[in-house]
Design an enzyme around this catalytic site. Sequence first.
Site, PDB file in Angstrom:
ATOM      1  N   ASN A  21       5.301  -9.997   7.782  1.00  0.00           N
ATOM      2  CA  ASN A  21       4.612 -10.297   6.529  1.00  0.00           C
ATOM      3  C   ASN A  21       5.638 -10.558   5.439  1.00  0.00           C
ATOM      4  OD1 ASN A  21       2.877 -10.522   4.380  1.00  0.00           O
ATOM      5  ND2 ASN A  21       2.288  -8.367   4.336  1.00  0.00           N
ATOM      6  N   LYS A  23       5.000 -11.484   2.532  1.00  0.00           N
ATOM      7  CA  LYS A  23       4.403 -11.129   1.234  1.00  0.00           C
ATOM      8  C   LYS A  23       4.635 -12.262   0.226  1.00  0.00           C
ATOM      9  CE  LYS A  23       4.711  -6.278   2.389  1.00  0.00           C
ATOM     10  NZ  LYS A  23       4.891  -4.892   1.913  1.00  0.00           N
ATOM     11  N   HIS A 105      -4.822  -6.006   3.849  1.00  0.00           N
ATOM     12  CA  HIS A 105      -3.550  -5.354   3.538  1.00  0.00           C
ATOM     13  C   HIS A 105      -3.707  -4.493   2.287  1.00  0.00           C
ATOM     14  CE1 HIS A 105       0.661  -4.775   2.435  1.00  0.00           C
ATOM     15  NE2 HIS A 105       0.963  -5.073   3.677  1.00  0.00           N
ATOM     16  N   GLU A 107      -1.997  -4.062  -0.178  1.00  0.00           N
ATOM     17  CA  GLU A 107      -1.676  -4.720  -1.435  1.00  0.00           C
ATOM     18  C   GLU A 107      -2.817  -5.627  -1.896  1.00  0.00           C
ATOM     19  OE1 GLU A 107       2.109  -6.386  -0.372  1.00  0.00           O
ATOM     20  OE2 GLU A 107       2.994  -4.385  -0.243  1.00  0.00           O
ATOM     21  N   GLU A 181      -1.458   1.067   8.477  1.00  0.00           N
ATOM     22  CA  GLU A 181      -0.401   1.159   7.472  1.00  0.00           C
ATOM     23  C   GLU A 181      -0.499   2.483   6.732  1.00  0.00           C
ATOM     24  OE1 GLU A 181      -0.089  -3.033   5.354  1.00  0.00           O
ATOM     25  OE2 GLU A 181      -2.047  -2.125   5.024  1.00  0.00           O
ATOM     26  N   GLY A 187       7.255  -0.256   1.993  1.00  0.00           N
ATOM     27  CA  GLY A 187       8.262  -0.659   1.020  1.00  0.00           C
ATOM     28  C   GLY A 187       9.019   0.491   0.385  1.00  0.00           C
ATOM     29  N   SER A 227       7.283   0.398   6.939  1.00  0.00           N
ATOM     30  CA  SER A 227       8.749   0.371   6.911  1.00  0.00           C
ATOM     31  C   SER A 227       9.367   0.380   8.312  1.00  0.00           C
ATOM     32  CB  SER A 227       9.301   1.546   6.077  1.00  0.00           C
ATOM     33  OG  SER A 227       8.948   1.404   4.722  1.00  0.00           O
TER      34      SER A 227
END
Length: 268
Positions: A21, A23, A105, A107, A181, A187, A227
């Site tokens: 990804n 992003k 996701h 985010e 996730e 991150g 991560s």
Amino acid sequence: PIETRRFPRLTMGRRPIVGGNWKCNPAEISKLDGLVANINACDTSGCDVYVCPSPLHVGLVYNKFTNGACVAPQNCNFKGCGAYTGEMAVDQMVDMGMKWCLIGHSERRGEFGLPTPVESSELLATKCKYILEKGMKCIYAIGEPLPIREKGIDAVLAYCVEQLTPFKDILDPEKVVLAYEPVWSIGTGVTATPEQAQETHAAIRKWISENVSAACAEGIRIQYGGSANAKNAPELSACADVDGFLVGGASLKPEFAEIVAAIAQAKA
């Protein structure tokens, strides 16, 4: 009891799958060739690979992959083409030869502080049905924030179950991949331990077995997405219920091919 073994078991041939990804990266299109090269360096003979370029860059790279890696846009709408400013339609993806789409996701669920209502799991189920109806496959991301993790595995599972429940009738192992996730590790450089990853994946699989079907639970692939990198991939790959990775930062680096190789070897 939830199985927490970390050694491989018979998995009815669940083929590993790793996604990269990107992003909202990179800032310069001059860097795309290098990122594409990182994906093309992967040996896909023992592992499915997909990549999620930023929406602006999808059209520049979607036909650049030479090793069977697939492009999976990072989002889609749920209606198709028409008066939907700012949206990406699955119909457009199909015409471009794409086979996968990522939805859910963290985010997109508000994790980066988007000052609008988050995308609900019910909306995401509608998107998934649309994706499947058009003949594409779906990567559906789920996961919990740190305050939930701190309450223990039962709270984590309950949180994930809320995200999975609207998908109960569409969890086809041939067409849907789950990406778990732990939001608190995305991150941050903080990775869930192999024990945490395996315990959570096993709990999700057990819930699917009890609430959808044993065949679905055994067949569906569950990626780990917090991560992951070349250093921790071998140990995470040894977990029986970790079927792959959704890789963020490391997908922008040459080490991405090492992650693919690690899980391909572990699941061979």
